[in-house]
Scaffold this active site. Sequence first.
Site, short mmCIF file in Angstrom:
data_model
loop_
_atom_site.label_atom_id
_atom_site.label_comp_id
_atom_site.label_asym_id
_atom_site.label_seq_id
_atom_site.Cartn_x
_atom_site.Cartn_y
_atom_site.Cartn_z
N TYR A 13 1.95 4.28 -4.63
CA TYR A 13 2.03 5.58 -5.29
C TYR A 13 1.77 6.71 -4.29
CZ TYR A 13 1.81 8.77 -9.27
OH TYR A 13 2.07 9.76 -10.17
N GLU B 54 -3.50 12.90 -10.04
CA GLU B 54 -2.52 11.81 -9.97
C GLU B 54 -3.13 10.53 -9.41
OE1 GLU B 54 1.71 12.33 -8.81
OE2 GLU B 54 1.00 14.29 -8.14
N LYS C 221 15.97 5.69 -4.00
CA LYS C 221 14.71 6.00 -4.68
C LYS C 221 14.88 6.02 -6.19
CE LYS C 221 10.71 7.49 -5.81
NZ LYS C 221 9.55 6.57 -5.75
#
Length: 513
Positions: free
Chosen positions: A348, A382, A443
Amino acid sequence: MASPSQDLPAAFGFLASARPSGGRVPPAVFATRGTHTGVELSLREQTLGATLVHAPGLPPDSAQARDTDTAVLIAGEIYNRDDLYSVLGPKTGQPGGDAQLLLDLLRRYGPHAFRLVNGRFAAVVSTGRRVLLATDHAGSVPLYVCAGPGEVTASTEAKTLAGHGGPRGFPFADARRVRGLPGVYQVPAGTVMDIGLDSGTAETHRTWAPPLARRIMDEDDAVAAVRTALDRAVGARIAPGGTPLVVLSGGIDSSGVAALAHRAAGSIDSLSMGTDVSDEFVQARAVADHLGTRHREITVPTADLLRQLPYTVWAAESEDPHIIEYLLPLVALYRALDGPARRVLTGYGADIPLAGMHREDRLPNLDTAVAYDMATYDGLNEMSPVLSTLSGHWSTHPYWDRDVLDLLVSLEAGLKRRYGRDKWVLRAAMAGLLPEQTVTRPKLGVHEGSGTTSSFSLLLLEEGVPERSVDMAKQQVVRELFDRTVVAGQDPGEVSTAEVVRSVADRLERGVA
């Protein structure tokens, strides 16, 4: 639950209260799952009382340290310990834990010690008549503060400070106010707040900022530098003898972490998540087979995924609907992950320094996107570990290692978008470790691969929300979930996503903001 792995941090989070005299161990209701241990550290000038939340069966001793005048509490972990020991010298020896290491650094460098630390942590330090609140470079373990006359209270979860603020709380001009929680502020990323216990005034020291200058490097040098930095970051997150779990989508970000973790640990477990709408199981399985990992696939029905929205808002404590959409599949994955507590590595965050979601060849626009994203990530939460610790697991993100960010952000845009490929320098760095189809795969965001965005939108459309109003409705849904779970303290298991969506749809139909 089985006994936790010893490679977990000593503490996942804390609620701490510093007072001039008379200790107080504050009660707390955390989203983080674990054992609560109360500590009271009495110093010459003040007392630091705290509730530490940690993995069951793993005592939080190394999350705390003290001498006669200073006490340190830390949630999370430090990754450059060997480098820090080297500056302290041989007389210091190797401390028993990260809190003791911080205490030794503070004796030598004062508040600026945190400029040396590369980690994933939040810390509170009581010293003299001052309280220091420190976040890591990225604020990846959120830290919140409420200060009143003669007391400074800090927590890794804002919800635990509900009722501590109100009119008695001092304002902090350099910190973001948490809406709905009077007197509660979020400590900025890469910052030490130095608060006077008597006056309540704060002096802010920045300990890290994203680089603004850009490096021009030869292709081969850039590829080697990225490979070296990531290899070190991944290795620092794996304890000797540990078998990490890697969340694997089959894209270049997570696959790169999986390949490097496999090299560092010798073997890894990998895990993929999909829904009945969409998954990336085939792509992830290709990487798992290539590396020889013990691989598992979890399918979460769309209806169950959307029921995780209250838990996602509760854990992230964010009101940004786009961020919540990104995090929703991760929360669903962690909540579906049974078994003992695990150390989890993810891919991430790579898109932010590498502009992976900006699919264009115009380099000025690409670098503008990087600069903007790096200037606005703070407070979005996040990277919050609560996303995984709400299920007892500890997550960490090598792409947001301080040294990796220093390198990736600073690379000139032509190394990020090159030969028509996004994130070219990362793909080139991982070539040879992964199947070619993985290295060249376009992506796809985690929310796209899991169908989260389309599912959330469809839920609103089915309730009669016009397509033009879907984004507004998402914002209102997330805001109401925040008010219920974070501000009002309602158990997310008692909050119905469908009920909130119907309420928002009804308000929009009646023209009520």
